[in-house]
Motif scaffolding. Structure first.
Motif, PDB file in Angstrom:
ATOM      1  N   THR A  14      45.927  34.094  31.367  1.00  0.00           N
ATOM      2  CA  THR A  14      46.300  34.836  30.167  1.00  0.00           C
ATOM      3  C   THR A  14      46.122  36.316  30.460  1.00  0.00           C
ATOM      4  OG1 THR A  14      45.859  35.108  27.786  1.00  0.00           O
ATOM      5  CG2 THR A  14      43.966  34.654  29.213  1.00  0.00           C
ATOM      6  N   ASP A  15      46.936  37.144  29.837  1.00  0.00           N
ATOM      7  CA  ASP A  15      46.911  38.584  30.130  1.00  0.00           C
ATOM      8  C   ASP A  15      45.891  39.261  29.223  1.00  0.00           C
ATOM      9  OD1 ASP A  15      47.397  41.135  30.917  1.00  0.00           O
ATOM     10  OD2 ASP A  15      49.520  41.161  30.394  1.00  0.00           O
ATOM     11  N   THR A  16      44.720  39.570  29.767  1.00  0.00           N
ATOM     12  CA  THR A  16      43.598  40.086  28.971  1.00  0.00           C
ATOM     13  C   THR A  16      43.172  41.497  29.343  1.00  0.00           C
ATOM     14  OG1 THR A  16      42.149  38.962  30.547  1.00  0.00           O
ATOM     15  CG2 THR A  16      42.588  37.835  28.446  1.00  0.00           C
ATOM     16  N   ASP A  17      43.818  42.120  30.321  1.00  0.00           N
ATOM     17  CA  ASP A  17      43.307  43.413  30.792  1.00  0.00           C
ATOM     18  C   ASP A  17      43.274  44.470  29.695  1.00  0.00           C
ATOM     19  OD1 ASP A  17      42.678  42.581  33.342  1.00  0.00           O
ATOM     20  OD2 ASP A  17      43.621  44.309  34.289  1.00  0.00           O
ATOM     21  N   THR A  18      44.250  44.468  28.787  1.00  0.00           N
ATOM     22  CA  THR A  18      44.244  45.446  27.705  1.00  0.00           C
ATOM     23  C   THR A  18      43.000  45.289  26.836  1.00  0.00           C
ATOM     24  OG1 THR A  18      46.662  45.547  27.641  1.00  0.00           O
ATOM     25  CG2 THR A  18      45.490  46.296  25.689  1.00  0.00           C
ATOM     26  N   LEU A  19      42.594  44.040  26.603  1.00  0.00           N
ATOM     27  CA  LEU A  19      41.394  43.786  25.797  1.00  0.00           C
ATOM     28  C   LEU A  19      40.135  44.212  26.540  1.00  0.00           C
ATOM     29  CD1 LEU A  19      42.362  40.265  24.402  1.00  0.00           C
ATOM     30  CD2 LEU A  19      42.534  42.475  23.241  1.00  0.00           C
ATOM     31  N   HIS A  20      40.083  43.950  27.843  1.00  0.00           N
ATOM     32  CA  HIS A  20      38.924  44.401  28.618  1.00  0.00           C
ATOM     33  C   HIS A  20      38.854  45.927  28.649  1.00  0.00           C
ATOM     34  CE1 HIS A  20      37.209  40.686  30.098  1.00  0.00           C
ATOM     35  NE2 HIS A  20      38.414  40.233  30.375  1.00  0.00           N
ATOM     36  N   LEU A  21      39.992  46.580  28.781  1.00  0.00           N
ATOM     37  CA  LEU A  21      40.012  48.043  28.769  1.00  0.00           C
ATOM     38  C   LEU A  21      39.474  48.562  27.440  1.00  0.00           C
ATOM     39  CD1 LEU A  21      40.767  50.812  29.911  1.00  0.00           C
ATOM     40  CD2 LEU A  21      43.131  50.400  29.155  1.00  0.00           C
ATOM     41  N   GLN A  22      39.899  47.960  26.338  1.00  0.00           N
ATOM     42  CA  GLN A  22      39.390  48.378  25.025  1.00  0.00           C
ATOM     43  C   GLN A  22      37.875  48.206  24.950  1.00  0.00           C
ATOM     44  OE1 GLN A  22      41.437  46.603  21.659  1.00  0.00           O
ATOM     45  NE2 GLN A  22      43.367  46.585  22.781  1.00  0.00           N
ATOM     46  N   ALA A  23      37.379  47.080  25.453  1.00  0.00           N
ATOM     47  CA  ALA A  23      35.936  46.821  25.393  1.00  0.00           C
ATOM     48  C   ALA A  23      35.167  47.825  26.238  1.00  0.00           C
ATOM     49  CB  ALA A  23      35.655  45.400  25.847  1.00  0.00           C
ATOM     50  N   PHE A  24      35.665  48.112  27.447  1.00  0.00           N
ATOM     51  CA  PHE A  24      34.998  49.105  28.296  1.00  0.00           C
ATOM     52  C   PHE A  24      35.037  50.484  27.648  1.00  0.00           C
ATOM     53  CE2 PHE A  24      35.160  46.227  32.029  1.00  0.00           C
ATOM     54  CZ  PHE A  24      33.897  46.496  32.538  1.00  0.00           C
ATOM     55  N   ARG A  25      36.154  50.853  27.073  1.00  0.00           N
ATOM     56  CA  ARG A  25      36.242  52.167  26.426  1.00  0.00           C
ATOM     57  C   ARG A  25      35.241  52.280  25.282  1.00  0.00           C
ATOM     58  NH1 ARG A  25      42.873  52.936  26.393  1.00  0.00           N
ATOM     59  NH2 ARG A  25      42.976  54.202  28.299  1.00  0.00           N
ATOM     60  N   GLN A  26      35.102  51.232  24.481  1.00  0.00           N
ATOM     61  CA  GLN A  26      34.152  51.268  23.380  1.00  0.00           C
ATOM     62  C   GLN A  26      32.723  51.357  23.896  1.00  0.00           C
ATOM     63  OE1 GLN A  26      34.843  48.414  20.258  1.00  0.00           O
ATOM     64  NE2 GLN A  26      32.756  48.599  19.442  1.00  0.00           N
ATOM     65  N   LEU A  27      32.423  50.586  24.941  1.00  0.00           N
ATOM     66  CA  LEU A  27      31.073  50.619  25.507  1.00  0.00           C
ATOM     67  C   LEU A  27      30.725  51.995  26.060  1.00  0.00           C
ATOM     68  CD1 LEU A  27      28.544  48.943  26.447  1.00  0.00           C
ATOM     69  CD2 LEU A  27      29.718  48.784  28.656  1.00  0.00           C
ATOM     70  N   LEU A  28      31.618  52.566  26.853  1.00  0.00           N
ATOM     71  CA  LEU A  28      31.349  53.866  27.455  1.00  0.00           C
ATOM     72  C   LEU A  28      31.232  54.956  26.396  1.00  0.00           C
ATOM     73  CD1 LEU A  28      33.733  53.620  30.529  1.00  0.00           C
ATOM     74  CD2 LEU A  28      31.235  53.648  30.591  1.00  0.00           C
ATOM     75  N   ALA A  70      26.292  45.090  30.332  1.00  0.00           N
ATOM     76  CA  ALA A  70      27.329  44.112  30.649  1.00  0.00           C
ATOM     77  C   ALA A  70      27.440  43.082  29.539  1.00  0.00           C
ATOM     78  CB  ALA A  70      27.026  43.439  31.982  1.00  0.00           C
ATOM     79  N   ASP A  71      26.306  42.632  29.024  1.00  0.00           N
ATOM     80  CA  ASP A  71      26.330  41.658  27.927  1.00  0.00           C
ATOM     81  C   ASP A  71      27.010  42.247  26.696  1.00  0.00           C
ATOM     82  OD1 ASP A  71      24.984  39.876  29.548  1.00  0.00           O
ATOM     83  OD2 ASP A  71      23.012  40.230  28.607  1.00  0.00           O
ATOM     84  N   ARG A  72      26.736  43.519  26.411  1.00  0.00           N
ATOM     85  CA  ARG A  72      27.364  44.178  25.263  1.00  0.00           C
ATOM     86  C   ARG A  72      28.875  44.268  25.455  1.00  0.00           C
ATOM     87  NH1 ARG A  72      28.588  45.296  20.199  1.00  0.00           N
ATOM     88  NH2 ARG A  72      29.159  47.472  19.822  1.00  0.00           N
ATOM     89  N   LYS A  73      29.295  44.655  26.650  1.00  0.00           N
ATOM     90  CA  LYS A  73      30.732  44.763  26.906  1.00  0.00           C
ATOM     91  C   LYS A  73      31.420  43.408  26.746  1.00  0.00           C
ATOM     92  CE  LYS A  73      34.434  44.126  29.462  1.00  0.00           C
ATOM     93  NZ  LYS A  73      34.886  42.942  30.206  1.00  0.00           N
ATOM     94  N   GLU A  74      30.824  42.355  27.285  1.00  0.00           N
ATOM     95  CA  GLU A  74      31.466  41.043  27.198  1.00  0.00           C
ATOM     96  C   GLU A  74      31.481  40.532  25.757  1.00  0.00           C
ATOM     97  OE1 GLU A  74      33.159  40.528  29.528  1.00  0.00           O
ATOM     98  OE2 GLU A  74      32.150  41.190  31.349  1.00  0.00           O
ATOM     99  N   ALA A  75      30.450  40.845  24.984  1.00  0.00           N
ATOM    100  CA  ALA A  75      30.467  40.468  23.571  1.00  0.00           C
ATOM    101  C   ALA A  75      31.593  41.196  22.834  1.00  0.00           C
ATOM    102  CB  ALA A  75      29.120  40.784  22.925  1.00  0.00           C
ATOM    103  N   LEU A  76      31.806  42.474  23.171  1.00  0.00           N
ATOM    104  CA  LEU A  76      32.926  43.216  22.595  1.00  0.00           C
ATOM    105  C   LEU A  76      34.248  42.554  22.958  1.00  0.00           C
ATOM    106  CD1 LEU A  76      31.756  46.873  23.341  1.00  0.00           C
ATOM    107  CD2 LEU A  76      32.064  45.859  21.062  1.00  0.00           C
ATOM    108  N   PHE A  77      34.397  42.170  24.233  1.00  0.00           N
ATOM    109  CA  PHE A  77      35.634  41.512  24.656  1.00  0.00           C
ATOM    110  C   PHE A  77      35.867  40.218  23.876  1.00  0.00           C
ATOM    111  CE2 PHE A  77      37.290  37.995  27.227  1.00  0.00           C
ATOM    112  CZ  PHE A  77      38.623  38.402  27.317  1.00  0.00           C
ATOM    113  N   ARG A  78      34.840  39.404  23.747  1.00  0.00           N
ATOM    114  CA  ARG A  78      35.016  38.130  23.041  1.00  0.00           C
ATOM    115  C   ARG A  78      35.382  38.353  21.577  1.00  0.00           C
ATOM    116  NH1 ARG A  78      30.549  36.930  26.402  1.00  0.00           N
ATOM    117  NH2 ARG A  78      29.057  37.170  24.678  1.00  0.00           N
ATOM    118  N   SER A  79      34.829  39.418  20.973  1.00  0.00           N
ATOM    119  CA  SER A  79      35.167  39.704  19.572  1.00  0.00           C
ATOM    120  C   SER A  79      36.619  40.144  19.419  1.00  0.00           C
ATOM    121  CB  SER A  79      34.234  40.780  19.013  1.00  0.00           C
ATOM    122  OG  SER A  79      34.535  42.066  19.546  1.00  0.00           O
TER     123      SER A  79
END
Length: 221
Positions: A14-28, A70-79
């Motif tokens: 599944t194409d998820t990179d846009t969601l991971h980018l959003q999660a990383f941007r929010q975390l940073l 890392a846990d925070r970022k992955e929780a953001l991604f799952r949300s």
């Protein structure tokens, strides 16, 4: 003989990179107001395991702090991903593998919580016999160990398998394991995937070139 199909998860099933980018941007942004461009994400983040990646992104942070980030970022991604769509043609390919008696396995650098979440969000939790999580091994991709482990789970030799990958570390890992690797051009250009070791590049699993390859491999067996 073609007896095994091994799949990366993010960007491949599944194409998820846009969601991971959003999660990383929010975390940073939360952490220190940093920004992350698409180009930086593609070159430095996509496809990498969290251990070394977070140590680089947060130089000076302790291992415990990096794990918490890392846990925070992955929780953001799952949300951000309560439901996910399989890449076109994936269900057809999984049905073909099942009918043909092929073993299938996920081989991912994602944490197990993410892998379980994503497979469930696609409705595929019951479709995969094995899920190899690189974080649970001694070395993640681009080391070949995750793919060699996947082959062991499926009792298959490298020459009996195909791997599907979208990232450069993933392509390198599968290629180094001796597996013919199909690059999925969701996150990288075909040229970069081929340079990393892909033997074929497709846009999705409906690609006629993929089905021609499958027919050729099955006929040869």
């Amino acid at each position: 003989m073609l007896t095994a199909l091994l799949f990366d998860l993010d960007g491949t099933l599944t194409d998820t990179d846009t969601l991971h980018l959003q999660a990383f941007r929010q975390l940073l942004n939360e952490h220190d107001g940093r920004e992350l461009t698409q180009a930086q994400f593609d070159a430095q983040v996509s496809g990498r395991a969290n251990g070394q990646l977070f140590a680089e992104l947060f130089a000076g942070a302790s291992p415990e702090q990096c794990q918490a980030l890392a846990d925070r970022k992955e929780a953001l991604f799952r949300s951000l991903s309560p439901a996910l769509q399989p890449l076109p043609g994936l269900l057809r390919l999984l049905d073909y593998a099942n009918t043909s008696g092929m073993g299938i396995c996920v081989v991912t650098n994602a944490p197990r919580l993410n892998a379980q979440h994503m497979l469930g969000a696609m409705g595929l939790a019951e479709r995969f016999q094995h899920v190899v999580v690189a974080d649970e091994l001694a070395r993640p991709k681009p080391d070949p160990l995750p793919y060699l482990t996947g082959l062991q789970h499926l009792n298959a030799e490298a020459g009996q398998a195909l791997a599907f990958e979208d990232s450069l570390p993933g392509i390198a890992a599968a290629h180094a394991a001796g597996i013919f690797t199909v690059g999925v051009a969701t996150t990288q250009t075909p040229e970069r995937l081929m340079a990393a070791g892909a033997g074929l590049v497709i846009d999705d699993f409906e690609a006629p070139a993929l089905w021609a390859l499958l027919a050729k491999r099955v006929e040869a067996s």
